[in-house]
Design an enzyme around this catalytic site. Sequence first.
Site, short mmCIF file in Angstrom:
data_model
loop_
_atom_site.label_atom_id
_atom_site.label_comp_id
_atom_site.label_asym_id
_atom_site.label_seq_id
_atom_site.Cartn_x
_atom_site.Cartn_y
_atom_site.Cartn_z
CB CYS A 1 -0.93 0.01 1.21
SG CYS A 1 -1.97 -1.44 1.31
CG HIS B 1 -3.13 3.36 2.23
ND1 HIS B 1 -3.65 2.97 1.03
CD2 HIS B 1 -3.20 2.28 3.05
CE1 HIS B 1 -4.01 1.70 1.11
NE2 HIS B 1 -3.75 1.26 2.33
CG ASN C 1 -6.54 -1.08 1.49
OD1 ASN C 1 -5.85 -0.60 0.58
ND2 ASN C 1 -6.01 -1.56 2.60
O1 UT7 Z 1 -3.69 -1.37 3.82
C1 UT7 Z 1 -2.83 -1.27 4.88
C2 UT7 Z 1 -2.93 -2.21 5.94
N1 UT7 Z 1 -4.24 -2.58 6.41
C3 UT7 Z 1 -4.79 -1.96 7.44
O2 UT7 Z 1 -4.32 -0.94 7.85
C4 UT7 Z 1 -5.98 -2.59 8.10
C5 UT7 Z 1 -5.90 -2.36 9.57
N2 UT7 Z 1 -6.94 -3.01 10.36
C6 UT7 Z 1 -8.24 -2.64 10.30
O3 UT7 Z 1 -8.63 -1.80 9.51
C7 UT7 Z 1 -9.18 -3.24 11.31
O4 UT7 Z 1 -8.45 -3.91 12.28
C8 UT7 Z 1 -10.22 -4.22 10.69
C9 UT7 Z 1 -11.23 -3.43 9.87
C10 UT7 Z 1 -9.53 -5.23 9.82
C11 UT7 Z 1 -10.99 -4.94 11.79
O5 UT7 Z 1 -11.58 -4.00 12.67
P1 UT7 Z 1 -11.41 -4.16 14.25
O6 UT7 Z 1 -12.18 -3.09 14.88
O7 UT7 Z 1 -9.94 -4.20 14.53
O8 UT7 Z 1 -12.12 -5.54 14.53
P2 UT7 Z 1 -11.52 -6.88 15.15
O9 UT7 Z 1 -10.51 -7.49 14.24
O10 UT7 Z 1 -11.09 -6.58 16.54
O11 UT7 Z 1 -12.80 -7.80 15.16
C12 UT7 Z 1 -13.94 -7.47 15.90
C13 UT7 Z 1 -15.01 -8.54 15.65
C14 UT7 Z 1 -14.52 -9.96 15.73
O12 UT7 Z 1 -15.52 -10.73 16.37
P3 UT7 Z 1 -15.37 -11.17 17.91
O13 UT7 Z 1 -14.11 -11.98 17.95
O14 UT7 Z 1 -15.25 -9.88 18.67
O15 UT7 Z 1 -16.62 -11.93 18.16
C15 UT7 Z 1 -14.44 -10.41 14.28
O16 UT7 Z 1 -14.63 -11.79 14.11
O17 UT7 Z 1 -15.55 -8.37 14.34
C16 UT7 Z 1 -15.57 -9.65 13.69
N3 UT7 Z 1 -15.42 -9.43 12.25
C17 UT7 Z 1 -16.48 -9.27 11.42
N4 UT7 Z 1 -17.81 -9.24 11.64
C18 UT7 Z 1 -18.60 -9.02 10.56
C19 UT7 Z 1 -14.28 -9.37 11.53
N5 UT7 Z 1 -14.57 -9.16 10.24
C20 UT7 Z 1 -15.93 -9.10 10.14
C21 UT7 Z 1 -16.81 -8.87 9.07
N6 UT7 Z 1 -18.14 -8.85 9.33
N7 UT7 Z 1 -16.39 -8.67 7.82
#
Ligand code: UT7
Length: 327
Positions: free
Chosen positions: A113, A254, A284
Amino acid sequence: MPSARIIGTGSYAPAKVLTNADLEKLLDTSDEWIRTRTGISERRMTTEAEATSDLAYQAALRALAAAGLDPADLDIILVATVTPDMFFPSTACVLQDRLGARRAGAMDVSAACSGFVYGLAVADGLLRLGTLRNILLVGAETLTKIVNWRDRNTCVLFGDGAGAVVLRACEGERGILSTHLFADGAKGPQLMMPGGGSRHPITQRLVDEGLAAIQMSNGNEVFKTAVRAMEDAALTALKHNHLEIGDVDLLVPHQANLRIINAVGQRLGLSEDKVCVNIQKYGNTSAASIPLALDEAMQAGRVHEGDLLLLVAFGGGLTWASAVIRW
Ligand code: UT7
């Protein structure tokens, strides 16, 4: 010593739109979760027939038209991508042929990225040598081709697109004032596509196990690192140029997550009207996201001669980078 000035921008996204509602039908997710956790409403998706160079070509034509240049005027073509048409020849070489830019040397830049800002640094350095005049830099990606559609942690995040700029060696105060590039390879496994290269060549087992696709081991950790790294890269760039945040007219970050963009803007003390955001429409798009957002800002009349632009990127590698441009 000449400086490198952007004299034309262009962008292109494939026609097909994949909405959050479409994803709800494919896997256990919801429009509400995706919008509130990432800011994404929809993303563009290539068809089976479209490859990265097809998107790059359209964006390049638009940037060349905006610059008033012919492909024959180009000395170098750089394509920043992690989704090349194939291992080799490079997508830049495919693009060189398609454009008919026979005089131009061509190579790809691989920094995920951060690839577009890494490419800007390469272009800036080459133009400062004083022996070249025009460089085409394209960020182009087809990430929907390398996501695991069974992994809701990643597949909802990414989209396809391309953005291009034409850079020219110019005298004077305007142009790229600085670029700063950073990497932390030790954290590479946090965001990677492990299969398909020489470490794990493609096999059916590899595909079945989802290893020939993007993996993010701890999104939350990547999120926190991204905010800190982008803020640091921005502050390093400002300090290097003896500038204050108040001098910045437009931040072009980004587009990985709206919450990351907002956190970086707030930590820097920038008001929302000075930050480019289009993640809601594209998701993204990795190396394409900054030039896509930049071109959109140009089209919207948000960039004026003399403006100070700050570009900040973060991505796989891990890599991060910043650039300061006096427009
Ligand atoms: O491009 C450069 C690099 N990439 C990034 O910079 C991405 C950086 N990370 C992020 O943007 C975020 O961490 C995410 C958008 C990927 C995830 O958001 P988060 O607030 O960090 O969520 P999390 O990973 O802590 O997950 C929270 C919950 C989990 O459920 P439990 O374990 O709390 O029950 C996941 O299983 O959300 C769940 N979850 C989803 N639920 C519905 C994860 N993906 C999904 C989804 N739909 N697509």
